[in-house]
Scaffold this motif. Structure first.
Motif, PDB file in Angstrom:
ATOM      1  N   HIS A  19      60.408 166.267 -11.214  1.00 32.38           N
ATOM      2  CA  HIS A  19      61.245 166.802 -10.149  1.00 32.38           C
ATOM      3  C   HIS A  19      60.710 168.303 -10.010  1.00 32.38           C
ATOM      4  O   HIS A  19      61.041 169.155 -10.684  1.00 32.38           O
ATOM      5  CB  HIS A  19      62.951 166.550 -10.113  1.00 32.38           C
ATOM      6  N   ALA A  20      59.666 168.350  -9.252  1.00 35.76           N
ATOM      7  CA  ALA A  20      58.984 169.949  -9.177  1.00 35.76           C
ATOM      8  C   ALA A  20      59.913 170.654  -8.506  1.00 35.76           C
ATOM      9  O   ALA A  20      59.994 171.916  -8.789  1.00 35.76           O
ATOM     10  CB  ALA A  20      57.769 169.618  -8.583  1.00 35.76           C
ATOM     11  N   LEU A  21      60.672 170.215  -7.115  1.00 31.15           N
ATOM     12  CA  LEU A  21      61.413 171.316  -6.530  1.00 31.15           C
ATOM     13  C   LEU A  21      62.809 170.358  -6.379  1.00 31.15           C
ATOM     14  O   LEU A  21      62.727 169.153  -5.950  1.00 31.15           O
ATOM     15  CB  LEU A  21      60.890 171.267  -5.321  1.00 31.15           C
ATOM     16  N   SER A  40      55.482 178.911 -16.118  1.00 35.70           N
ATOM     17  CA  SER A  40      54.678 177.606 -15.876  1.00 35.70           C
ATOM     18  C   SER A  40      55.645 176.381 -15.566  1.00 35.70           C
ATOM     19  O   SER A  40      56.420 176.139 -16.452  1.00 35.70           O
ATOM     20  CB  SER A  40      53.600 177.659 -16.888  1.00 35.70           C
ATOM     21  N   GLY A  41      55.187 175.723 -14.803  1.00 34.00           N
ATOM     22  CA  GLY A  41      55.981 174.484 -14.395  1.00 34.00           C
ATOM     23  C   GLY A  41      57.216 174.472 -13.414  1.00 34.00           C
ATOM     24  O   GLY A  41      57.719 173.466 -13.390  1.00 34.00           O
ATOM     25  N   ALA A  42      57.297 175.642 -13.078  1.00 32.45           N
ATOM     26  CA  ALA A  42      58.842 175.971 -12.314  1.00 32.45           C
ATOM     27  C   ALA A  42      58.753 175.252 -11.110  1.00 32.45           C
ATOM     28  O   ALA A  42      59.609 175.011 -10.376  1.00 32.45           O
ATOM     29  CB  ALA A  42      58.947 177.515 -12.258  1.00 32.45           C
ATOM     30  N   GLY A  43      57.652 175.218 -10.723  1.00 30.82           N
ATOM     31  CA  GLY A  43      57.277 174.534  -9.282  1.00 30.82           C
ATOM     32  C   GLY A  43      56.634 175.515  -8.088  1.00 30.82           C
ATOM     33  O   GLY A  43      56.678 175.073  -7.025  1.00 30.82           O
ATOM     34  N   LYS A  44      56.258 176.653  -8.606  1.00 27.84           N
ATOM     35  CA  LYS A  44      55.583 177.565  -7.840  1.00 27.84           C
ATOM     36  C   LYS A  44      54.584 177.098  -6.917  1.00 27.84           C
ATOM     37  O   LYS A  44      54.731 177.267  -5.583  1.00 27.84           O
ATOM     38  CB  LYS A  44      55.443 178.744  -8.558  1.00 27.84           C
ATOM     39  N   SER A  45      53.495 176.514  -7.393  1.00 30.33           N
ATOM     40  CA  SER A  45      52.429 176.035  -6.795  1.00 30.33           C
ATOM     41  C   SER A  45      52.761 175.065  -5.897  1.00 30.33           C
ATOM     42  O   SER A  45      52.418 174.917  -4.481  1.00 30.33           O
ATOM     43  CB  SER A  45      51.405 175.664  -7.630  1.00 30.33           C
ATOM     44  N   THR A  46      53.767 174.187  -6.243  1.00 31.50           N
ATOM     45  CA  THR A  46      54.099 172.879  -5.270  1.00 31.50           C
ATOM     46  C   THR A  46      54.741 173.738  -4.064  1.00 31.50           C
ATOM     47  O   THR A  46      54.431 173.267  -2.981  1.00 31.50           O
ATOM     48  CB  THR A  46      55.077 172.067  -5.988  1.00 31.50           C
ATOM     49  N   LEU A  47      55.587 174.678  -4.333  1.00 30.61           N
ATOM     50  CA  LEU A  47      56.536 175.331  -3.116  1.00 30.61           C
ATOM     51  C   LEU A  47      55.235 176.045  -2.254  1.00 30.61           C
ATOM     52  O   LEU A  47      55.516 175.694  -0.993  1.00 30.61           O
ATOM     53  CB  LEU A  47      57.170 176.457  -3.613  1.00 30.61           C
ATOM     54  N   ASP A 165      48.154 182.284  -4.599  1.00 32.41           N
ATOM     55  CA  ASP A 165      48.803 181.611  -5.817  1.00 32.41           C
ATOM     56  C   ASP A 165      48.205 182.376  -7.098  1.00 32.41           C
ATOM     57  O   ASP A 165      47.029 182.423  -7.137  1.00 32.41           O
ATOM     58  CB  ASP A 165      48.224 180.073  -5.775  1.00 32.41           C
ATOM     59  N   GLU A 166      49.083 183.121  -7.547  1.00 34.81           N
ATOM     60  CA  GLU A 166      48.646 184.070  -8.629  1.00 34.81           C
ATOM     61  C   GLU A 166      47.393 184.789  -8.603  1.00 34.81           C
ATOM     62  O   GLU A 166      46.405 184.607  -9.410  1.00 34.81           O
ATOM     63  CB  GLU A 166      48.345 182.932 -10.025  1.00 34.81           C
ATOM     64  N   PRO A 167      47.213 185.560  -7.517  1.00 31.69           N
ATOM     65  CA  PRO A 167      46.134 186.086  -7.208  1.00 31.69           C
ATOM     66  C   PRO A 167      45.427 187.252  -8.271  1.00 31.69           C
ATOM     67  O   PRO A 167      44.286 187.469  -8.219  1.00 31.69           O
ATOM     68  CB  PRO A 167      46.465 186.995  -5.969  1.00 31.69           C
TER      69      PRO A 167
HETATM   70  N1  LIG Z   1      50.098 166.452  -8.319  1.00 35.77           N
HETATM   71  C1  LIG Z   1      51.064 166.241  -9.112  1.00 35.77           C
HETATM   72  N2  LIG Z   1      51.319 164.942  -9.634  1.00 35.77           N
HETATM   73  C2  LIG Z   1      52.313 164.895 -10.665  1.00 35.77           C
HETATM   74  N3  LIG Z   1      53.077 165.957 -11.171  1.00 35.77           N
HETATM   75  C3  LIG Z   1      52.646 167.295 -10.684  1.00 35.77           C
HETATM   76  C4  LIG Z   1      51.907 167.177  -9.647  1.00 35.77           C
HETATM   77  N4  LIG Z   1      51.707 168.462  -9.114  1.00 35.77           N
HETATM   78  C5  LIG Z   1      52.665 169.265  -9.977  1.00 35.77           C
HETATM   79  N5  LIG Z   1      53.319 168.378 -10.815  1.00 35.77           N
HETATM   80  C6  LIG Z   1      54.368 168.716 -11.761  1.00 35.77           C
HETATM   81  O1  LIG Z   1      55.559 169.409 -10.948  1.00 35.77           O
HETATM   82  C7  LIG Z   1      55.729 170.326 -11.721  1.00 35.77           C
HETATM   83  C8  LIG Z   1      55.632 171.921 -11.082  1.00 35.77           C
HETATM   84  O2  LIG Z   1      54.180 172.192 -11.127  1.00 35.77           O
HETATM   85  P1  LIG Z   1      53.619 173.474 -10.281  1.00 35.77           P
HETATM   86  O3  LIG Z   1      52.249 173.423 -10.325  1.00 35.77           O
HETATM   87  O4  LIG Z   1      54.359 173.513  -8.932  1.00 35.77           O
HETATM   88  O5  LIG Z   1      54.242 174.665 -11.325  1.00 35.77           O
HETATM   89  P2  LIG Z   1      54.116 176.075 -11.509  1.00 35.77           P
HETATM   90  O6  LIG Z   1      55.156 176.878 -11.219  1.00 35.77           O
HETATM   91  O7  LIG Z   1      52.864 176.357 -10.366  1.00 35.77           O
HETATM   92  O8  LIG Z   1      53.136 176.246 -12.587  1.00 35.77           O
HETATM   93  P3  LIG Z   1      51.925 177.175 -13.431  1.00 35.77           P
HETATM   94  O9  LIG Z   1      52.682 178.586 -13.473  1.00 35.77           O
HETATM   95  O10 LIG Z   1      51.643 176.607 -14.312  1.00 35.77           O
HETATM   96  O11 LIG Z   1      50.936 177.315 -12.127  1.00 35.77           O
HETATM   97  C9  LIG Z   1      55.099 170.495 -13.110  1.00 35.77           C
HETATM   98  O12 LIG Z   1      55.990 169.837 -14.094  1.00 35.77           O
HETATM   99  C10 LIG Z   1      53.836 169.863 -12.693  1.00 35.77           C
HETATM  100  O13 LIG Z   1      53.321 168.881 -13.961  1.00 35.77           O
END
Ligand SMILES: Nc1ncnc2c1ncn2[C@@H]1O[C@H](COP(=O)(O)OP(=O)(O)OP(=O)(O)O)[C@@H](O)[C@H]1O
Ligand SMILES: [Mg+2]
Length: 340
Positions: A19-21, A40-47, A165-167
């Motif tokens: 559950h990324a978000l 790390s892993g909070a979901g920032k890049s997904t957002l 993204d983390e520029p």
């Molecule tokens: N394409 C994907 N398939 C499966 N899981 C994913 C995918 N992309 C992200 N995740 C998972 O979703 C969660 C959030 O990932 P995300 O990359 O958004 O975090 P983040 O906050 O950007 O982390 P970081 O600071 O490490 O870049 C993580 O547990 C990651 O492993």
């Protein structure tokens, strides 16, 4: 301008689902430099990737300029995407192309006439202060210079939204500052709305006007940088903010407070803007029969506003201390009793 409405994202993997978000809502207004911070892993890049539809929500809606991205036709989506550009932590430059060609790339892809490309690229290189590097290859550039190229390239198509993204995560502190200043210039002079994600609270402190703190796919807290930094509520926010605004009472003072047998209360006062700290302390001394000891004082500047913290020990009868607290409450200075 960018709205997340109850957005959830679940990645379905072979062994487990992530559950990324989770039901995330936030709004980025036109003209904001909106910062999203989290571990790390909070979901920032997904957002971030949802804003240009590189990811799609499992539930909820992402609206850009009022349009629900999921409901756009491919042609409409292409048009909306032109408004949005992205800057990356690892710069993502083409090593086999010169600085000029890297910046020209999005214009070439948009079939802009050659003469116009040349003019526009020169203008962009001037804006990011890299005109003298037009013929250099990326390997010959420092990290900061590479990021300037990345920013120039992102601006080539005159976007109204810049996603970062983390520029600055791959840069040293001094270079980080110069890139942050450049992003501020992009926002102010070109009117570009910036959504920036980072795990560095100093990035938020230096350039953002609004912030969302993310934890496990949720927004733990959001608000103006001034609000959130002066009154962090969530534990994670307090942790982040305390690394740049340290208002903890030094240990040696804590020890002596612990052995202070007199009736006393320790309060933490927050001053925003021009509130005068000295005036408050001297008024308390004059009006009330208490002894005031300044245990700790600090001043920070945020969004061109002074944020001052003062930790005061009040020694006296319980009634007198209560009267002081009532007096402060009536003023426009925020305070709380400090845990010692
Ligand atoms: N394409 C994907 N398939 C499966 N899981 C994913 C995918 N992309 C992200 N995740 C998972 O979703 C969660 C959030 O990932 P995300 O990359 O958004 O975090 P983040 O906050 O950007 O982390 P970081 O600071 O490490 O870049 C993580 O547990 C990651 O492993
Ligand atoms: Mg990320």
């Amino acid at each position: 301008m960018i709205q997340f409405v109850n957005v959830s994202k679940e990645f379905v993997n072979k062994d487990d689902n992530v559950h990324a978000l989770r039901e995330l809502s936030l709004t980025v207004e036109k003209g904001d430099i909106f910062g999203v911070i989290g571990f790390s892993g909070a979901g920032k890049s997904t957002l971030l990737r949802m804003v240009n539809a590189l990811e799609t929500p499992t539930a909820g809606q992402v609206l850009v300029q009022g349009q629900n991205l999921a409901q756009l036709s491919p042609a409409e989506l292409r048009k909306t995407r032109k408004e949005i550009a992205m800057v990356f932590q690892q710069f993502n430059l083409l090593d086999s192309r010169t600085v000029f060609d890297n910046v020209a790339m999005p214009l070439k892809l948009n079939h802009v006439p050659k003469a116009e490309i040349a003019e526009r690229v020169e203008e962009l290189l001037k804006f990011v202060e890299l005109s003298d590097k037009r013929n250099a290859y990326p390997q010959k550039l420092s990290g900061g210079q590479k990021q300037r190229v990345g920013i120039a390239r992102a601006l080539a198509t005159q976007p109204s939204i810049l996603l970062c993204d983390e520029p600055t995560s791959a840069l040293d502190p001094k270079t980080t500052d110069s890139i942050l200043q450049l992003l501020q210039k992009v926002n102010r002079e070109l009117g570009v709305t910036i959504l920036i994600i980072t795990h560095q609270i100093s990035v938020i402190q230096k350039i953002c006007n609004r912030v969302a703190v993310m934890e496990n796919g949720r927004v733990a807290e959001q608000g103006t940088v001034l609000e959130v930094f002066s009154h962090p509520k969530a534990a994670i926010t307090k942790d982040f903010v305390s690394t740049v605004i340290d208002d903890r009472i030094p240990e040696s003072i804590q020890k002596s407070l612990a052995t202070d047998a007199r009736n006393n209360t320790v309060i933490r006062l927050h001053f925003l803007g021009s509130n005068s700290r000295e005036a408050m302390v001297s008024a308390i001394n004059k009006k009330f029969n208490v002894e005031t000891n300044i245990l700790f004082a600090s001043v920070h500047e945020l969004q061109n506003t002074v944020l001052g913290t003062l930790v005061l020990q009040l020694v006296g009868s319980s009634e007198e201390i209560a009267a002081v607290e009532a007096y402060i409450q009536k003023s426009d200075v925020d305070f709380e009793e400090a845990a010692v």
